[in-house]
Design a protein around this motif. Structure first.
Motif, PDB file in Angstrom:
ATOM      1  N   ASP A   1       0.812  -1.231   0.000  1.00  0.00           N
ATOM      2  CA  ASP A   1       0.000   0.000   0.000  1.00  0.00           C
ATOM      3  C   ASP A   1       0.843   1.277   0.000  1.00  0.00           C
ATOM      4  O   ASP A   1       0.298   2.367   0.216  1.00  0.00           O
ATOM      5  CB  ASP A   1      -0.980   0.033   1.186  1.00  0.00           C
ATOM      6  N   PHE A   2       2.121   1.170  -0.227  1.00  0.00           N
ATOM      7  CA  PHE A   2       2.988   2.359  -0.321  1.00  0.00           C
ATOM      8  C   PHE A   2       2.658   3.080  -1.627  1.00  0.00           C
ATOM      9  O   PHE A   2       2.841   2.537  -2.715  1.00  0.00           O
ATOM     10  CB  PHE A   2       4.458   1.932  -0.273  1.00  0.00           C
TER      11      PHE A   2
ATOM     12  N   GLN B   1       4.314   9.778 -17.203  1.00  0.00           N
ATOM     13  CA  GLN B   1       4.886   9.469 -18.507  1.00  0.00           C
ATOM     14  C   GLN B   1       4.416  10.528 -19.499  1.00  0.00           C
ATOM     15  O   GLN B   1       3.213  10.773 -19.623  1.00  0.00           O
ATOM     16  CB  GLN B   1       4.471   8.074 -18.976  1.00  0.00           C
ATOM     17  N   ASN B   2       5.352  11.162 -20.191  1.00  0.00           N
ATOM     18  CA  ASN B   2       5.013  12.067 -21.284  1.00  0.00           C
ATOM     19  C   ASN B   2       5.984  11.834 -22.434  1.00  0.00           C
ATOM     20  O   ASN B   2       6.808  10.908 -22.379  1.00  0.00           O
ATOM     21  CB  ASN B   2       4.985  13.535 -20.819  1.00  0.00           C
ATOM     22  N   LYS B   3       5.909  12.642 -23.462  1.00  0.00           N
ATOM     23  CA  LYS B   3       6.712  12.379 -24.657  1.00  0.00           C
ATOM     24  C   LYS B   3       8.199  12.639 -24.456  1.00  0.00           C
ATOM     25  O   LYS B   3       9.019  12.192 -25.262  1.00  0.00           O
ATOM     26  CB  LYS B   3       6.186  13.222 -25.827  1.00  0.00           C
ATOM     27  N   GLN B   4       8.546  13.343 -23.383  1.00  0.00           N
ATOM     28  CA  GLN B   4       9.948  13.661 -23.140  1.00  0.00           C
ATOM     29  C   GLN B   4      10.595  12.815 -22.044  1.00  0.00           C
ATOM     30  O   GLN B   4      11.787  12.534 -22.099  1.00  0.00           O
ATOM     31  CB  GLN B   4      10.079  15.147 -22.756  1.00  0.00           C
ATOM     32  N   ALA B   5       9.796  12.421 -21.048  1.00  0.00           N
ATOM     33  CA  ALA B   5      10.419  11.784 -19.880  1.00  0.00           C
ATOM     34  C   ALA B   5       9.403  10.966 -19.107  1.00  0.00           C
ATOM     35  O   ALA B   5       8.196  10.995 -19.385  1.00  0.00           O
ATOM     36  CB  ALA B   5      11.023  12.856 -18.977  1.00  0.00           C
ATOM     37  N   GLU B   6       9.934  10.244 -18.111  1.00  0.00           N
ATOM     38  CA  GLU B   6       9.099   9.491 -17.183  1.00  0.00           C
ATOM     39  C   GLU B   6       9.635   9.705 -15.773  1.00  0.00           C
ATOM     40  O   GLU B   6      10.814  10.029 -15.578  1.00  0.00           O
ATOM     41  CB  GLU B   6       9.114   7.996 -17.529  1.00  0.00           C
ATOM     42  N   ALA B   7       8.751   9.557 -14.782  1.00  0.00           N
ATOM     43  CA  ALA B   7       9.152   9.795 -13.395  1.00  0.00           C
ATOM     44  C   ALA B   7       8.233   9.055 -12.453  1.00  0.00           C
ATOM     45  O   ALA B   7       7.123   8.658 -12.813  1.00  0.00           O
ATOM     46  CB  ALA B   7       9.131  11.295 -13.094  1.00  0.00           C
ATOM     47  N   LYS B   8       8.717   8.891 -11.199  1.00  0.00           N
ATOM     48  CA  LYS B   8       7.906   8.303 -10.132  1.00  0.00           C
ATOM     49  C   LYS B   8       8.140   9.118  -8.860  1.00  0.00           C
ATOM     50  O   LYS B   8       9.284   9.429  -8.518  1.00  0.00           O
ATOM     51  CB  LYS B   8       8.280   6.836  -9.900  1.00  0.00           C
ATOM     52  N   ILE B   9       7.048   9.442  -8.174  1.00  0.00           N
ATOM     53  CA  ILE B   9       7.108  10.271  -6.975  1.00  0.00           C
ATOM     54  C   ILE B   9       6.341   9.574  -5.857  1.00  0.00           C
ATOM     55  O   ILE B   9       5.141   9.321  -5.982  1.00  0.00           O
ATOM     56  CB  ILE B   9       6.484  11.664  -7.211  1.00  0.00           C
ATOM     57  N   ALA B  10       7.018   9.267  -4.767  1.00  0.00           N
ATOM     58  CA  ALA B  10       6.359   8.685  -3.600  1.00  0.00           C
ATOM     59  C   ALA B  10       5.618   9.781  -2.844  1.00  0.00           C
ATOM     60  O   ALA B  10       6.141  10.885  -2.661  1.00  0.00           O
ATOM     61  CB  ALA B  10       7.377   8.018  -2.689  1.00  0.00           C
TER      62      ALA B  10
ATOM     63  N   TYR C   1      14.242   1.006   0.905  1.00  0.00           N
ATOM     64  CA  TYR C   1      12.979   0.690   1.553  1.00  0.00           C
ATOM     65  C   TYR C   1      11.851   1.491   0.905  1.00  0.00           C
ATOM     66  O   TYR C   1      12.001   2.684   0.633  1.00  0.00           O
ATOM     67  CB  TYR C   1      13.012   1.060   3.037  1.00  0.00           C
ATOM     68  N   PHE C   2      10.743   0.849   0.644  1.00  0.00           N
ATOM     69  CA  PHE C   2       9.510   1.540   0.285  1.00  0.00           C
ATOM     70  C   PHE C   2       8.475   1.118   1.328  1.00  0.00           C
ATOM     71  O   PHE C   2       7.577   0.338   1.059  1.00  0.00           O
ATOM     72  CB  PHE C   2       9.071   1.171  -1.130  1.00  0.00           C
ATOM     73  N   GLU C   3       8.690   1.668   2.531  1.00  0.00           N
ATOM     74  CA  GLU C   3       7.868   1.294   3.676  1.00  0.00           C
ATOM     75  C   GLU C   3       7.505   2.538   4.478  1.00  0.00           C
ATOM     76  O   GLU C   3       8.287   3.495   4.549  1.00  0.00           O
ATOM     77  CB  GLU C   3       8.625   0.315   4.586  1.00  0.00           C
ATOM     78  N   GLU C   4       6.333   2.508   5.078  1.00  0.00           N
ATOM     79  CA  GLU C   4       5.879   3.631   5.878  1.00  0.00           C
ATOM     80  C   GLU C   4       6.871   3.928   7.002  1.00  0.00           C
ATOM     81  O   GLU C   4       7.306   3.032   7.724  1.00  0.00           O
ATOM     82  CB  GLU C   4       4.506   3.325   6.485  1.00  0.00           C
ATOM     83  N   GLY C   5       7.247   5.187   7.112  1.00  0.00           N
ATOM     84  CA  GLY C   5       8.122   5.622   8.190  1.00  0.00           C
ATOM     85  C   GLY C   5       9.598   5.446   7.943  1.00  0.00           C
ATOM     86  O   GLY C   5      10.419   5.850   8.776  1.00  0.00           O
TER      87      GLY C   5
END
Length: 281
Positions: free
Chosen positions: A10-11, A17-26, A51-55
């Motif tokens: 659940d993180f 995604q667009n024509k120039q780039a891609e990204a991910k934001i937590a 880690y992709f964990e709460e806290g």
């Protein structure tokens, strides 16, 4: 395209995604942990053991350090680099400006947890523009009735082919504080990383250049009179649970910051913006 996703635990994060780039934001930490321009390698380094964990803070990408950088001066037992990177931020705005440019704004305000660590009222926003270039701006407003001091950073982890292949230009003849030796020195020529490095450069030039073989990446910053250069090297990497032993070889941190003497005091209703822009060539 802007898509809200989550891992099996659940993180939550945003995928762009667009024509120039891609990204991910937590959403935790407003943490940009992936950015890649089309036909280029990923700009940002991410630990294979992150880690992709709460806290828990994410090792890699661009962690947000607020309201203090490093250890808290008054209470070193408080979390390193403040609480912003482990707090859940709110998405304020999502906009596809055009086919190749996406704008995301996130916000953090005080809550019971933050007030137990830092007894001030504030409004913090992070503006991220994702396209052929990357722009990220941390805006802090003092909404309290009394002044407060902030020491902040955009703690950027750059992905590199190998630490032996890189050099950093734009800090020649600049004074820096060496946190390992606890002394101030003057930079002689380009920076090469051949050992553990933990330095705060004073009054860096407006543009810093990272050279990696034939690739050139430019960092431009505003609202900052300090730049942190960091690589943990061999022994420290071994001590980090969220970093592989050889992780140091493929990363270097160039951190747009308000560190040490560059800390800022904001009066009531006053704001400060820390901005970094990244581009190739």
């Amino acid at each position: 395209m802007i898509t809200h996703k989550q891992f099996d635990n659940d993180f939550k994060y945003i995928e762009i995604q667009n024509k120039q780039a891609e990204a991910k934001i937590a959403l935790q930490g407003a943490h940009l942990f992936h950015y890649k321009v089309k036909d280029k390698a990923s700009l940002l380094w991410l630990s294979d053991s992150a880690y992709f964990e709460e806290g828990k803070a994410i090792r890699g990408g661009i962690p947000i350090c607020f309201p203090w950088f490093g250890k808290n001066k008054e209470d070193p037992s408080l979390p390193q680099h403040g609480f912003a990177r482990t707090q859940l931020w709110t998405v304020v705005l999502e906009e596809e400006i055009d086919e190749g440019t996406t704008y995301i704004q996130l916000q953090l305000k005080p809550n019971t947890h933050t007030l137990t660590q830092w007894a001030y009222l504030f409004d913090v926003t992070l503006d991220i523009i994702i396209g052929h270039e990357l722009s990220i701006a941390l805006s802090v407003t003092n909404t309290d009735t009394k002044p407060f001091e902030i020491s902040t950073a955009l703690h950027t982890y750059f992905s590199v082919s190998d630490i032996d292949n890189i050099s950093i230009k734009g800090l020649e003849n600049r004074a820096y504080y060496d946190a390992l030796e606890e002394k101030t020195s003057i930079q002689d020529g380009d920076i090469l990383i051949q050992e553990e490095v933990d330095r705060v450069y004073v009054n860096p030039t407006e543009t810093i250049t990272l050279l990696d073989r034939d690739e050139k990446i430019s960092l431009q910053q505003e609202g900052s009179n300090s730049l942190v250069v960091w690589n943990p090297w061999i022994e420290k990497s071994k001590q980090m649970a969220d970093m592989t032993e050889d992780g140091y070889r493929t990363m270097v941190c160039l951190e747009t910051s308000n560190a040490r003497e560059d800390a800022r005091v904001l009066q009531a209703k006053e704001s400060h913006v820390l901005r970094a822009e990244f581009k190739y060539g």
